[in-house]
Design an enzyme around this catalytic site. Structure first.
Site, short mmCIF file in Angstrom:
data_model
loop_
_atom_site.label_atom_id
_atom_site.label_comp_id
_atom_site.label_asym_id
_atom_site.label_seq_id
_atom_site.Cartn_x
_atom_site.Cartn_y
_atom_site.Cartn_z
N HIS A 18 0.84 -1.20 0.00
CA HIS A 18 0.00 0.00 0.00
C HIS A 18 0.87 1.25 0.00
CE1 HIS A 18 0.76 0.45 4.30
NE2 HIS A 18 0.35 -0.80 4.50
N HIS A 21 4.10 1.34 2.26
CA HIS A 21 5.27 0.65 1.69
C HIS A 21 5.85 1.48 0.53
CE1 HIS A 21 2.52 -2.71 3.01
NE2 HIS A 21 3.55 -2.85 3.82
N CYS A 126 2.38 -11.51 20.13
CA CYS A 126 1.49 -10.91 19.12
C CYS A 126 1.93 -11.44 17.77
CB CYS A 126 1.55 -9.39 19.14
SG CYS A 126 0.68 -8.69 17.72
N CYS A 129 2.90 -8.70 15.13
CA CYS A 129 4.25 -8.14 15.28
C CYS A 129 5.31 -9.22 15.21
CB CYS A 129 4.41 -7.44 16.62
SG CYS A 129 3.34 -6.05 16.86
N CYS A 143 -2.08 -5.38 22.24
CA CYS A 143 -0.89 -4.98 21.49
C CYS A 143 -1.07 -3.55 20.98
CB CYS A 143 -0.69 -5.93 20.30
SG CYS A 143 0.38 -5.22 19.03
N HIS A 146 -1.28 -3.55 16.90
CA HIS A 146 -2.35 -4.20 16.17
C HIS A 146 -3.71 -4.15 16.85
CE1 HIS A 146 1.23 -5.83 14.22
NE2 HIS A 146 0.47 -5.86 13.16
N LYS A 296 -3.18 4.76 11.36
CA LYS A 296 -2.12 4.24 10.50
C LYS A 296 -2.71 3.43 9.34
CE LYS A 296 1.83 1.22 10.32
NZ LYS A 296 2.26 -0.12 10.64
N LYS A 299 -2.48 -3.01 6.27
CA LYS A 299 -3.28 -4.11 5.75
C LYS A 299 -4.22 -4.60 6.82
CE LYS A 299 0.61 -6.05 4.92
NZ LYS A 299 1.91 -6.29 4.36
N1 MSP Z 1 8.94 -7.63 7.52
C1 MSP Z 1 9.10 -6.57 8.44
C2 MSP Z 1 10.37 -5.81 8.18
C3 MSP Z 1 11.62 -6.64 8.25
S1 MSP Z 1 13.03 -5.71 7.82
C4 MSP Z 1 14.29 -6.68 8.21
C5 MSP Z 1 7.92 -5.60 8.30
N2 MSP Z 1 7.26 -5.65 7.14
S2 MSP Z 1 5.98 -4.72 6.77
O1 MSP Z 1 5.45 -5.28 5.54
O2 MSP Z 1 5.09 -4.62 7.86
O3 MSP Z 1 6.59 -3.34 6.40
C6 MSP Z 1 6.85 -2.37 7.36
C7 MSP Z 1 7.41 -1.16 6.67
O4 MSP Z 1 6.53 -0.74 5.60
C8 MSP Z 1 7.52 0.06 7.56
O5 MSP Z 1 8.68 0.06 8.35
C9 MSP Z 1 7.50 1.15 6.51
O6 MSP Z 1 8.72 1.20 5.85
C10 MSP Z 1 6.43 0.66 5.56
N3 MSP Z 1 5.09 1.02 6.02
C11 MSP Z 1 4.04 0.16 6.21
N4 MSP Z 1 2.94 0.89 6.60
C12 MSP Z 1 3.26 2.19 6.68
C13 MSP Z 1 2.55 3.37 6.92
N5 MSP Z 1 1.27 3.40 7.21
N6 MSP Z 1 3.23 4.53 6.82
C14 MSP Z 1 4.55 4.59 6.48
N7 MSP Z 1 5.24 3.49 6.23
C15 MSP Z 1 4.67 2.27 6.40
O7 MSP Z 1 7.70 -4.84 9.21
#
Ligand code: MSP
Length: 634
Positions: A18, A21, A126, A129, A143, A146, A296, A299
């Site tokens: 989304h 990311h 959790c 997380c 948590c 979440h 925030k 997903k």
């Molecule tokens: N798989 C772990 C990361 C492991 S790194 C060794 C993870 N994945 S995640 O799919 O949840 O991605 C998290 C990252 O996605 C955040 O740190 C950020 O870079 C980005 N974001 C996901 N949602 C976000 C927002 N709502 N806003 C900004 N960035 C966000 O955690």
């Protein structure tokens, strides 16, 4: 030649990417392109995090195996990065054989030196997380990320002696104020290290509970904890231990993450590296969240925005620009279609786009479409020239310091400075009054500002900036560089033939009504189905006759449900984290009875029970008592 190595987090493969990311990846891409334009040797690593409980459970819920799920979503990420013009050097997947080998190698190394021990642990786990929480970290037992209730898990596991490295880490972060940026995240980490509640890190999961992971090299009954596995991507992705690429880039590693994963990156990861005797990375840059109506985007919260829809509507460069411009690095930003439209209208279309089109139109009309020979600069001209050079210098400084919004502010300032300069010097009057030399000087100054602006925009809006350069007669990427652009002036060759006009950001594109997306209501992101299509779904009222847990499937219950047919139906339902078999017997439910039967864990499921939510936050939709089994829902 300097080296630059940037990483994004590797994203989980349990859902589509989304806007959140997209922000991190577009930013990493912008910085990579920026450093390449500065003449640095660059490496940009991104990828997907594919092991662990979360993925295993998602796969189970979707009735598929984790590898198939991972393949599907890894592809979704790649497709989106292509759409967003995100050009990574390497896309790592933690299921890659080469990555697994690195994880096992590091585990063995740490184990051999005595930094891993076996013990028992109980904690609140959790799944979202993928980590244990201490009781005092939960908010009313929930948590904080979440908003779900973690389950208490007690089991024998392997632990990494993280506590051994914490005093060193505290000292390092204290002595290196730039290591974690912006500084409020550094303070947060120091506060965590101060609390002394940090314990050793549980780095294994027994196979009796989870098999989807990398096997521990020293105990085949266990797999590696997903975070320990995932963090190592940053070195396996550049060929640790013996590739020259690792030697070149690792000393320059800069990680970009959002604040949700600060602790693993700022605490676990440095300690892991120290234990494995690998030098520390250079910098950790932490950004805030993209929010929708102050929540925030994620997903699991169901308010994620599909970037593909936005790209189709507004164009890839407009989306890249908006993301980089509207989030002040380190703070949260609110996403809304109105802020998107007003930002790109004001800055891309009006300030920058307009400047290009009006300048080119004047060159066509007054200078026969050729770059004119400037005359003597006035004091005011020199002052404007100086201001533009300073903005370029600041833009560069902000890019190097990972402050994209501020960097773009400088570029907008160049455009508005040039626009004002045009208005003040009124080339149309100079033309009328036949002041040819002055006219040429004024227009040359503006064209040179445009050249600098276009080059500086290359990392931000790559394809539009290329078009801008082409309009200015610069068609070959060879030799385009940002080096010295804060000092030199006048590189645009006199006599170059320019395009007559430009419509770089066609307003119609984003001013047409956007009825595809309503932020925060994901159901409206989908297209409508017709009444006839809906009527094909056969839903019936039923009563659960019997219920049992499915072995080795944490979330599945095997149900027999009376839906008014001769025999009860066998149905598998992913509700076991919330409902026990005893809860379910006698429950009234709504069943989709004409769903194609599907085999999960060797059992064929003949229908689907309707629920709301997921995990341990799932609720059954229950029909009223007056409805008979078999009644159709219409
Ligand atoms: N798989 C772990 C990361 C492991 S790194 C060794 C993870 N994945 S995640 O799919 O949840 O991605 C998290 C990252 O996605 C955040 O740190 C950020 O870079 C980005 N974001 C996901 N949602 C976000 C927002 N709502 N806003 C900004 N960035 C966000 O955690």
């Amino acid at each position: 030649m300097k080296s630059f190595y940037i990483t994004t987090p590797i994203y989980y493969v349990n859902g589509k990417p989304h806007i959140g990311h997209s922000y991190t990846s577009v930013l990493a891409d912008m910085l990579t392109r920026y450093h390449a334009l500065e003449g640095d040797e660059v490496f940009f690593l991104t990828g997907t995090d594919e092991h662990g409980d979360k993925i295993a459970r998602s796969a189970e819920k979707e009735g598929t195996d984790p590898q198939t799920l991972a393949d599907r979503y890894a592809k979704e990420f790649k497709v989106l990065w292509d759409m967003l013009d995100v050009k990574y050097s390497e896309f790592i997947r933690t299921t890659d054989e080469s990555h697994k080998q690195v994880v096992q190698r590091v585990l063995q190394k740490i184990y051999d030196k005595g930094d891993i021990y076996f013990g028992e642990y109980g904690g609140y786990y959790c799944c979202g997380c993928e980590r244990f929480y201490a009781e005092n970290e939960l908010e009313d037992g929930i948590c904080p990320q979440h908003k779900t209730k973690p389950e208490y898990v007690k089991e024998k596991n392997y632990f990494f002696k993280m506590s051994r490295y914490l005093p060193w880490l505290k000292e390092y972060i204290t002595e290196h104020p730039d290591f974690i940026q912006p500084s409020h995240y550094r303070n947060e980490v120091l506060a965590l290290l101060q609390q002394e509640t940090l314990e050793d890190l549980c780095i294994s999961r027994p196979k009796s509970r989870l098999t989807w992971g990398i096997e521990l090299p020293f105990d085949t009954d266990y797999v590696c904890y997903v975070w320990f596995d995932a963090l190592l991507n940053y070195i396996s992705g550049i060929g640790y231990p013996d590739s020259p690429c690792f030697d070149t880039f690792w000393p320059h590693a800069e990680h970009i993450i959002a604040k949700d994963i600060l602790k693993p990156h700022a605490i676990f990861w440095p300690c892991m590296l120290a234990s494995a005797e690998i030098p520390l990375f250079k910098k950790l840059y932490v950004h805030g969240y993209w929010l929708s109506k102050d929540t925030k985007l994620s997903k699991s919260l169901g308010n994620a925005i599909d970037p593909a829809l936005l790209i189709n509507q507004y164009g890839v460069d407009a989306i890249r620009y908006f993301l980089l411009r509207d989030m002040s690095f380190g703070s949260d930003a609110n996403f809304s279609l109105s802020s998107l439209a007003s930002r790109i209208t004001a800055e891309l279309a009006n300030d920058i786009g307009n400047l290009f089109s009006r300048t080119l139109a004047m060159i066509a009309k007054y200078c026969d479409s050729k770059v004119p020979q400037p005359g003597q600069y006035t004091q005011h001209d020199e002052c404007i020239q100086q201001t533009i050079l300073e903005h370029i210098a600041m833009y560069k400084q902000h890019c190097r310091q990972v402050a994209p919004a501020k960097a773009l502010e400088n570029l907008v300032a160049i455009a508005s400075c040039a626009n004002k300069y045009i208005d003040a010097n009124a080339p149309w009057t100079l033309y009328k009054e036949k002041q040819e030399e002055r006219l040429a000087t004024v227009l040359y100054l503006v064209l040179e500002a445009l050249r600098k602006l276009a080059i500086a925009l290359l990392p931000v809006v790559p394809s539009t900036a290329k078009t801008m350069l082409a309009l200015l007669g610069i068609t070959s990427p060879l030799g385009i560089t940002l080096q010295e652009e804060e000092r030199i002036w006048g590189k645009l060759p006199v006599g170059t033939v320019l395009a007559p006009s430009a419509n770089l950001f066609p307003r119609e594109q984003w001013e047409k009504p956007m009825d595809l997306i309503e932020v925060a209501t994901p159901k409206e992101e989908k297209t409508y189905i017709s009444f006839e299509q809906f009527s094909l779904v056969d839903m019936r009222v039923g009563t659960v006759i019997s219920a049992t847990k499915v072995e080795n499937a944490r979330s599945l219950l095997l149900l027999h449900v009376d839906v008014g047919e001769d025999n009860p139906r066998t149905i598998l339902s992913g509700i076991a984290e919330k409902y026990t078999p005893t809860d379910m017997v006698g429950k009234r439910v709504i069943v989709v009875v004409n769903l194609q039967p599907k085999k999960i864990r060797g059992i064929e499921s003949h229908g689907m029970i309707l629920t709301v939510g997921e995990g341990n936050d799932i609720y059954l939709l229950e029909p009223s008592d007056v409805c008979m089994n078999g009644s159709r829902i219409v």
